[in-house]
Design an enzyme around this catalytic site. Structure first.
Site, PDB file in Angstrom:
ATOM      1  N   ARG A 163      -1.750  16.422  -7.986  1.00  0.00           N
ATOM      2  CA  ARG A 163      -2.782  16.288  -6.935  1.00  0.00           C
ATOM      3  C   ARG A 163      -2.566  17.310  -5.813  1.00  0.00           C
ATOM      4  O   ARG A 163      -2.782  17.016  -4.640  1.00  0.00           O
ATOM      5  CB  ARG A 163      -2.822  14.870  -6.340  1.00  0.00           C
ATOM      6  CG  ARG A 163      -2.939  13.752  -7.346  1.00  0.00           C
ATOM      7  CD  ARG A 163      -4.319  13.670  -7.997  1.00  0.00           C
ATOM      8  NE  ARG A 163      -4.422  12.450  -8.783  1.00  0.00           N
ATOM      9  CZ  ARG A 163      -4.212  12.400 -10.103  1.00  0.00           C
ATOM     10  NH1 ARG A 163      -3.922  13.495 -10.788  1.00  0.00           N
ATOM     11  NH2 ARG A 163      -4.331  11.258 -10.746  1.00  0.00           N
ATOM     12  N   SER A 237      -8.885   6.807  -5.179  1.00  0.00           N
ATOM     13  CA  SER A 237      -7.517   6.461  -4.764  1.00  0.00           C
ATOM     14  C   SER A 237      -7.255   7.037  -3.380  1.00  0.00           C
ATOM     15  O   SER A 237      -7.378   8.247  -3.186  1.00  0.00           O
ATOM     16  CB  SER A 237      -6.502   7.060  -5.732  1.00  0.00           C
ATOM     17  OG  SER A 237      -6.795   6.651  -7.041  1.00  0.00           O
ATOM     18  N   GLU A 332      -3.907  10.713  -0.294  1.00  0.00           N
ATOM     19  CA  GLU A 332      -4.499  11.735  -1.169  1.00  0.00           C
ATOM     20  C   GLU A 332      -5.784  12.274  -0.528  1.00  0.00           C
ATOM     21  O   GLU A 332      -6.111  13.448  -0.630  1.00  0.00           O
ATOM     22  CB  GLU A 332      -4.817  11.101  -2.532  1.00  0.00           C
ATOM     23  CG  GLU A 332      -5.464  12.048  -3.503  1.00  0.00           C
ATOM     24  CD  GLU A 332      -5.732  11.413  -4.856  1.00  0.00           C
ATOM     25  OE1 GLU A 332      -4.799  10.866  -5.466  1.00  0.00           O
ATOM     26  OE2 GLU A 332      -6.899  11.462  -5.293  1.00  0.00           O
TER      27      GLU A 332
HETATM   28  P1  FAD Z   1     -14.984  17.059  -0.973  1.00  0.00           P
HETATM   29  O1  FAD Z   1     -14.647  15.645  -0.697  1.00  0.00           O
HETATM   30  O2  FAD Z   1     -16.286  17.569  -0.504  1.00  0.00           O
HETATM   31  O3  FAD Z   1     -13.822  17.990  -0.411  1.00  0.00           O
HETATM   32  C1  FAD Z   1     -12.470  17.698  -0.645  1.00  0.00           C
HETATM   33  C2  FAD Z   1     -11.620  18.809  -0.021  1.00  0.00           C
HETATM   34  O4  FAD Z   1     -11.856  20.039  -0.700  1.00  0.00           O
HETATM   35  C3  FAD Z   1     -11.977  19.074   1.448  1.00  0.00           C
HETATM   36  O5  FAD Z   1     -10.785  19.422   2.103  1.00  0.00           O
HETATM   37  C4  FAD Z   1     -12.933  20.263   1.380  1.00  0.00           C
HETATM   38  O6  FAD Z   1     -12.909  21.046   2.561  1.00  0.00           O
HETATM   39  C5  FAD Z   1     -12.393  21.036   0.191  1.00  0.00           C
HETATM   40  N1  FAD Z   1     -13.411  21.747  -0.597  1.00  0.00           N
HETATM   41  C6  FAD Z   1     -14.516  21.200  -1.187  1.00  0.00           C
HETATM   42  N2  FAD Z   1     -15.179  22.143  -1.880  1.00  0.00           N
HETATM   43  C7  FAD Z   1     -14.502  23.314  -1.707  1.00  0.00           C
HETATM   44  C8  FAD Z   1     -14.698  24.655  -2.167  1.00  0.00           C
HETATM   45  N3  FAD Z   1     -15.733  25.005  -2.931  1.00  0.00           N
HETATM   46  N4  FAD Z   1     -13.788  25.612  -1.771  1.00  0.00           N
HETATM   47  C9  FAD Z   1     -12.736  25.285  -0.977  1.00  0.00           C
HETATM   48  N5  FAD Z   1     -12.508  24.042  -0.513  1.00  0.00           N
HETATM   49  C10 FAD Z   1     -13.369  23.062  -0.886  1.00  0.00           C
HETATM   50  N6  FAD Z   1      -9.874  12.442  -8.050  1.00  0.00           N
HETATM   51  C11 FAD Z   1      -9.064  12.698  -9.103  1.00  0.00           C
HETATM   52  O7  FAD Z   1      -8.282  13.658  -9.077  1.00  0.00           O
HETATM   53  N7  FAD Z   1      -9.080  11.903 -10.215  1.00  0.00           N
HETATM   54  C12 FAD Z   1      -9.911  10.843 -10.328  1.00  0.00           C
HETATM   55  O8  FAD Z   1      -9.901  10.169 -11.358  1.00  0.00           O
HETATM   56  C13 FAD Z   1     -10.764  10.526  -9.230  1.00  0.00           C
HETATM   57  N8  FAD Z   1     -11.576   9.450  -9.272  1.00  0.00           N
HETATM   58  C14 FAD Z   1     -12.370   9.155  -8.195  1.00  0.00           C
HETATM   59  C15 FAD Z   1     -13.196   8.035  -8.264  1.00  0.00           C
HETATM   60  C16 FAD Z   1     -14.036   7.709  -7.202  1.00  0.00           C
HETATM   61  C17 FAD Z   1     -14.923   6.491  -7.282  1.00  0.00           C
HETATM   62  C18 FAD Z   1     -14.077   8.547  -6.059  1.00  0.00           C
HETATM   63  C19 FAD Z   1     -15.018   8.257  -4.927  1.00  0.00           C
HETATM   64  C20 FAD Z   1     -13.249   9.672  -5.980  1.00  0.00           C
HETATM   65  C21 FAD Z   1     -12.378   9.976  -7.044  1.00  0.00           C
HETATM   66  N9  FAD Z   1     -11.513  11.093  -7.013  1.00  0.00           N
HETATM   67  C22 FAD Z   1     -10.712  11.378  -8.087  1.00  0.00           C
HETATM   68  C23 FAD Z   1     -11.451  11.945  -5.815  1.00  0.00           C
HETATM   69  C24 FAD Z   1     -12.528  13.050  -5.791  1.00  0.00           C
HETATM   70  O9  FAD Z   1     -13.631  12.720  -6.561  1.00  0.00           O
HETATM   71  C25 FAD Z   1     -12.001  14.397  -6.273  1.00  0.00           C
HETATM   72  O10 FAD Z   1     -10.877  14.789  -5.513  1.00  0.00           O
HETATM   73  C26 FAD Z   1     -13.055  15.518  -6.206  1.00  0.00           C
HETATM   74  O11 FAD Z   1     -12.551  16.686  -6.794  1.00  0.00           O
HETATM   75  C27 FAD Z   1     -13.522  15.827  -4.788  1.00  0.00           C
HETATM   76  O12 FAD Z   1     -14.635  16.693  -4.898  1.00  0.00           O
HETATM   77  P2  FAD Z   1     -15.721  16.850  -3.747  1.00  0.00           P
HETATM   78  O13 FAD Z   1     -16.638  17.953  -4.148  1.00  0.00           O
HETATM   79  O14 FAD Z   1     -16.344  15.559  -3.440  1.00  0.00           O
HETATM   80  O15 FAD Z   1     -14.807  17.340  -2.538  1.00  0.00           O
HETATM   81  P1  NAP Z   2      -4.134   2.464 -14.452  1.00  0.00           P
HETATM   82  O1  NAP Z   2      -4.518   2.837 -15.839  1.00  0.00           O
HETATM   83  O2  NAP Z   2      -4.280   1.052 -13.991  1.00  0.00           O
HETATM   84  O3  NAP Z   2      -2.640   2.920 -14.191  1.00  0.00           O
HETATM   85  C1  NAP Z   2      -2.006   2.718 -12.915  1.00  0.00           C
HETATM   86  C2  NAP Z   2      -1.187   3.932 -12.583  1.00  0.00           C
HETATM   87  O4  NAP Z   2      -0.174   4.102 -13.542  1.00  0.00           O
HETATM   88  C3  NAP Z   2      -2.036   5.170 -12.571  1.00  0.00           C
HETATM   89  O5  NAP Z   2      -2.114   5.602 -11.256  1.00  0.00           O
HETATM   90  C4  NAP Z   2      -1.336   6.151 -13.505  1.00  0.00           C
HETATM   91  O6  NAP Z   2      -0.890   7.335 -12.825  1.00  0.00           O
HETATM   92  C5  NAP Z   2      -0.113   5.439 -14.000  1.00  0.00           C
HETATM   93  N1  NAP Z   2      -0.076   5.453 -15.472  1.00  0.00           N
HETATM   94  C6  NAP Z   2      -0.727   4.619 -16.318  1.00  0.00           C
HETATM   95  N2  NAP Z   2      -0.421   4.921 -17.590  1.00  0.00           N
HETATM   96  C7  NAP Z   2       0.429   5.970 -17.544  1.00  0.00           C
HETATM   97  C8  NAP Z   2       1.096   6.729 -18.529  1.00  0.00           C
HETATM   98  N3  NAP Z   2       0.963   6.472 -19.824  1.00  0.00           N
HETATM   99  N4  NAP Z   2       1.881   7.760 -18.126  1.00  0.00           N
HETATM  100  C9  NAP Z   2       2.020   8.048 -16.827  1.00  0.00           C
HETATM  101  N5  NAP Z   2       1.395   7.354 -15.827  1.00  0.00           N
HETATM  102  C10 NAP Z   2       0.621   6.325 -16.191  1.00  0.00           C
HETATM  103  O7  NAP Z   2      -4.905   3.395 -13.405  1.00  0.00           O
HETATM  104  P2  NAP Z   2      -6.408   3.361 -12.905  1.00  0.00           P
HETATM  105  O8  NAP Z   2      -6.406   3.090 -11.457  1.00  0.00           O
HETATM  106  O9  NAP Z   2      -7.259   2.549 -13.810  1.00  0.00           O
HETATM  107  O10 NAP Z   2      -6.807   4.904 -13.081  1.00  0.00           O
HETATM  108  C11 NAP Z   2      -6.916   5.463 -14.364  1.00  0.00           C
HETATM  109  C12 NAP Z   2      -6.801   6.973 -14.261  1.00  0.00           C
HETATM  110  O11 NAP Z   2      -7.854   7.493 -13.445  1.00  0.00           O
HETATM  111  C13 NAP Z   2      -5.490   7.425 -13.616  1.00  0.00           C
HETATM  112  O12 NAP Z   2      -5.058   8.583 -14.265  1.00  0.00           O
HETATM  113  C14 NAP Z   2      -5.881   7.723 -12.186  1.00  0.00           C
HETATM  114  O13 NAP Z   2      -5.103   8.750 -11.599  1.00  0.00           O
HETATM  115  C15 NAP Z   2      -7.326   8.170 -12.319  1.00  0.00           C
HETATM  116  N6  NAP Z   2      -8.079   7.825 -11.101  1.00  0.00           N
HETATM  117  C16 NAP Z   2      -7.899   8.608 -10.005  1.00  0.00           C
HETATM  118  C17 NAP Z   2      -8.584   8.341  -8.828  1.00  0.00           C
HETATM  119  C18 NAP Z   2      -8.435   9.234  -7.629  1.00  0.00           C
HETATM  120  O14 NAP Z   2      -9.205   9.113  -6.702  1.00  0.00           O
HETATM  121  N7  NAP Z   2      -7.485  10.140  -7.625  1.00  0.00           N
HETATM  122  C19 NAP Z   2      -9.455   7.259  -8.771  1.00  0.00           C
HETATM  123  C20 NAP Z   2      -9.582   6.467  -9.892  1.00  0.00           C
HETATM  124  C21 NAP Z   2      -8.899   6.752 -11.075  1.00  0.00           C
HETATM  125  P3  NAP Z   2      -1.813   8.633 -12.526  1.00  0.00           P
HETATM  126  O15 NAP Z   2      -2.697   8.245 -11.403  1.00  0.00           O
HETATM  127  O16 NAP Z   2      -0.803   9.649 -12.154  1.00  0.00           O
HETATM  128  O17 NAP Z   2      -2.548   8.989 -13.755  1.00  0.00           O
END
Ligand code: FAD
Ligand code: NAP
Length: 336
Positions: A163, A237, A332
């Protein structure tokens, strides 16, 4: 055109009503360069906005908000085993995933239904279900805010981590990512053992899955667990999963035998959601905000929350996790 005093409520998935002093929508690199070269805007700080799904706005944005709307998806090259697909930064990430699945480009099916735009994906090296952007990343182009110059970044120059990337650290607020090129596979190499994908495929009665099946399984799991930001404001998250020394994990395990831990190099990754749940936050409502009932890691806006309220809740959660487990959580979400 530059808009003035824009309410950002429709532009962030927490649904927070901060005001932007100025906003410019850019749909091409040259359009962006014109805005950056505009003398009348030179003194304005810049704020880059994608889909607003990873930001927490705690105050008005006294800056020029540059809303990236650069579009276009193109197959730019093909080798014996790979497709090279270039996408504009303003394309919604899930639209790119669907385009790849429709065309048989494998590798990002586990990243289905992540909100936000392609341009933000490298920012935190988006990841889900054992796949990260870096696994399929080829190159990106970005425009330097100070000069308007376009620069390419290879994967190693992006310094991707868990991340993390150089754009969140050393080069924070210095570049606008304008396009991302992915290297996708002709031969699918499915990863279904992570989380509940295998169980979901079994439930659907699928024994030899395609990339489309895996994508649909991921979409199904996500829809059943995660709140839809259109219905309940959230940014996914809120915290990262903490990575601790394995010796610390072993100590915690003697006291909390159920504690989940996953190998992360020499260290161990803990599940932040589990730690938060053990501290009693899961499903708890605090004023206009709270921790979601199905995933404690997701903080939500019940309608009238301010960014400050959500930030204060995150502080309380971090304190109780630290007091209970001695583990420091890190946000995050990008806080402004
Ligand atoms: P923004 O929120 O608009 O921006 C985020 C940051 O990036 C800000 O600092 C902004 O200034 C910068 N930025 C945006 N665009 C640019 C650009 N073109 N150039 C330079 N800087 C820029 N994330 C995960 O990693 N895994 C997931 O599974 C995941 N699941 C999610 C589920 C839900 C329901 C929600 C709401 C979010 C989730 N996220 C997840 C977080 C998010 O969706 C991601 O981080 C996504 O990449 C953010 O994109 P955005 O365009 O909305 O960025
Ligand atoms: P989950 O499956 O309930 O698992 C809980 C946590 O355990 C996750 O955060 C995941 O880490 C870790 N995990 C589970 N299985 C694993 C494995 N086999 N090896 C290593 N780590 C493991 O999680 P969840 O909330 O439903 O999310 C599912 C996936 O979607 C995850 O990968 C999560 O990161 C992603 N997600 C991200 C966001 C976001 O905003 N960043 C939001 C929703 C979902 P990791 O998170 O490192 O994968």
């Amino acid at each position: 055109m530059i808009e003035k005093n824009v309410c950002l409520k429709p532009y962030n998935t927490f649904g927070l009503g901060a005001q932007a002093k100025l906003m410019a929508r850019v749909d091409s690199v040259s359009n962006l360069q014109e805005i950056l070269a505009d003398n009348s805007l030179h003194n304005e700080p810049r704020f880059i906005l994608g889909g607003g799904s990873n930001i927490l706005l705690t105050k008005d944005i006294d800056a020029l908000v540059i809303k990236n709307e650069i579009s276009g998806i193109e197959l730019i090259n093909e080798t014996e085993d790979s497709f090279f697909v270039k996408s504009g930064a303003g394309i919604p990430w899930h639209e790119l995933v669907m385009h790849c699945i429709t065309n048989g480009y494998a590798g990002i099916e586990n990243l289905s239904l992540i909100p936000g735009n392609v341009g933000a994906a490298p920012m935190q090296n988006i990841g889900a279900y054992g796949v990260e952007l870096k696994d399929v990343f080829h190159v990106l182009e970005a425009v330097e805010l100070a000069t308007g110059n376009v620069r390419s970044f290879s994967a190693s120059e992006c310094e991707f981590g868990y991340r993390e990337s150089v754009f969140k650290r050393k080069l924070k607020d210095e570049f606008v990512i304008s396009s991302v090129t992915l290297r996708l596979n002709k031969q699918a190499n499915l990863n279904t053992s992570y989380g509940a994908i295998d169980q979901e495929l079994e439930r659907l009665g699928i024994s030899s899955p395609t990339i489309k099946d895996v994508s649909q399984a991921v979409i199904g799991i996500r829809q059943s667990k995660l709140p839809d930001p259109k219905v309940l404001g959230n940014s996914g998250s809120f915290f990262k999963n903490p990575v601790v020394q394995t010796v610390i994990y072993e100590e915690l395990k003697t006291k909390y035998p159920e504690i989940p831990g996953y190998p992360a190099g020499e260290n161990t990754k803990l599940a932040a959601g589990w730690l938060i749940e053990q501290c009693g936050w899961k499903g708890k409502v605090v004023g206009n905000t709270g921790s979601h009932g199905k995933q404690a890691l997701v903080l939500v806006n019940y309608g009238n929350a301010t960014g400050v309220e959500i930030f204060n809740l995150s502080e309380q959660i971090m304190k109780s996790v630290y007091d209970t487990f001695g583990v420091q959580l890190e946000r995050e979400v990008n806080v402004y």
